[in-house]
Design a protein around this motif. Sequence first.
Motif, PDB file in Angstrom:
ATOM      1  N   PHE A 107      65.377  -9.301  92.520  1.00 33.76           N
ATOM      2  CA  PHE A 107      66.552  -8.987  92.481  1.00 33.76           C
ATOM      3  C   PHE A 107      67.622  -9.060  92.452  1.00 33.76           C
ATOM      4  O   PHE A 107      67.892 -10.403  92.799  1.00 33.76           O
ATOM      5  N   VAL A 108      68.281  -8.783  91.243  1.00 34.87           N
ATOM      6  CA  VAL A 108      69.702  -9.852  90.874  1.00 34.87           C
ATOM      7  C   VAL A 108      70.813  -8.719  91.132  1.00 34.87           C
ATOM      8  O   VAL A 108      71.142  -7.621  90.958  1.00 34.87           O
ATOM      9  N   PRO A 109      72.051  -9.726  90.793  1.00 35.61           N
ATOM     10  CA  PRO A 109      73.279  -9.105  91.117  1.00 35.61           C
ATOM     11  C   PRO A 109      73.946  -8.384  89.999  1.00 35.61           C
ATOM     12  O   PRO A 109      74.730  -7.719  89.752  1.00 35.61           O
ATOM     13  N   SER A 110      73.596  -9.108  88.068  1.00 38.10           N
ATOM     14  CA  SER A 110      73.978  -8.208  87.491  1.00 38.10           C
ATOM     15  C   SER A 110      73.251  -7.950  85.696  1.00 38.10           C
ATOM     16  O   SER A 110      71.722  -8.307  85.874  1.00 38.10           O
ATOM     17  N   GLU A 111      72.910  -7.316  85.505  1.00 38.16           N
ATOM     18  CA  GLU A 111      72.244  -6.179  84.411  1.00 38.16           C
ATOM     19  C   GLU A 111      72.890  -7.893  83.291  1.00 38.16           C
ATOM     20  O   GLU A 111      71.344  -8.260  82.789  1.00 38.16           O
ATOM     21  N   HIS A 112      73.169  -9.212  83.323  1.00 39.96           N
ATOM     22  CA  HIS A 112      72.584 -10.262  82.067  1.00 39.96           C
ATOM     23  C   HIS A 112      71.887 -11.023  83.410  1.00 39.96           C
ATOM     24  O   HIS A 112      71.112 -11.496  82.733  1.00 39.96           O
ATOM     25  N   GLU A 113      71.883 -10.830  84.850  1.00 39.40           N
ATOM     26  CA  GLU A 113      71.023 -12.056  84.931  1.00 39.40           C
ATOM     27  C   GLU A 113      69.426 -11.215  85.162  1.00 39.40           C
ATOM     28  O   GLU A 113      68.491 -11.398  84.777  1.00 39.40           O
ATOM     29  N   ALA A 114      69.682  -9.997  84.858  1.00 43.98           N
ATOM     30  CA  ALA A 114      68.373  -8.785  85.290  1.00 43.98           C
ATOM     31  C   ALA A 114      67.573  -9.823  84.459  1.00 43.98           C
ATOM     32  O   ALA A 114      66.786  -9.336  83.174  1.00 43.98           O
ATOM     33  N   ILE A 115      68.493  -9.487  82.330  1.00 42.50           N
ATOM     34  CA  ILE A 115      67.816  -9.684  81.394  1.00 42.50           C
ATOM     35  C   ILE A 115      67.569 -11.010  80.876  1.00 42.50           C
ATOM     36  O   ILE A 115      66.533 -11.043  80.593  1.00 42.50           O
ATOM     37  N   ASP A 116      68.483 -12.196  82.502  1.00 45.40           N
ATOM     38  CA  ASP A 116      67.970 -13.124  81.342  1.00 45.40           C
ATOM     39  C   ASP A 116      66.126 -13.565  82.719  1.00 45.40           C
ATOM     40  O   ASP A 116      65.395 -14.176  81.748  1.00 45.40           O
ATOM     41  N   LYS A 117      66.146 -13.099  83.181  1.00 44.97           N
ATOM     42  CA  LYS A 117      64.983 -12.684  84.109  1.00 44.97           C
ATOM     43  C   LYS A 117      63.483 -12.079  83.814  1.00 44.97           C
ATOM     44  O   LYS A 117      62.891 -12.620  83.404  1.00 44.97           O
TER      45      LYS A 117
END
Length: 122
Positions: A107-117
């Motif tokens: 569960f992430v706040p941004s697309e960038h963090e989703a891609i990173d995870k």
Amino acid sequence: MNLKTVEANGHIIAVAHGDSILLKDEQSAMDMMMTISFEKGSNRISLNKEAISEDFFNLSTKLAGSILQKFVNYNIKFAIIGDFSVYTSKALKDFIYECNKGNHIFFVPSEHEAIDKLSNAK
């Protein structure tokens, strides 16, 4: 549904964005997973929170558990992008915290963090 792919850390990540509810039950989750996996060749998917039924975020419905178990069973890494601070349920906050400690559901706040995870998940 808008769908794009991003390559990161040797993985293809499918970034989906829906303007309407895409995940409302187990069958819709299966349909989405299989369609994206087949069309994009990816086992890493992100989706915006607004495309998920609000029932999902009410843990007493057991919808979150049944849907997310499908992702785990089919070895699909899944990130939900959005602002989760609007929810006051301690159980949901604990659930999100535990998911984020794992390697399948985020569960992430941004697309960038989703891609990173998703690109760094084992």
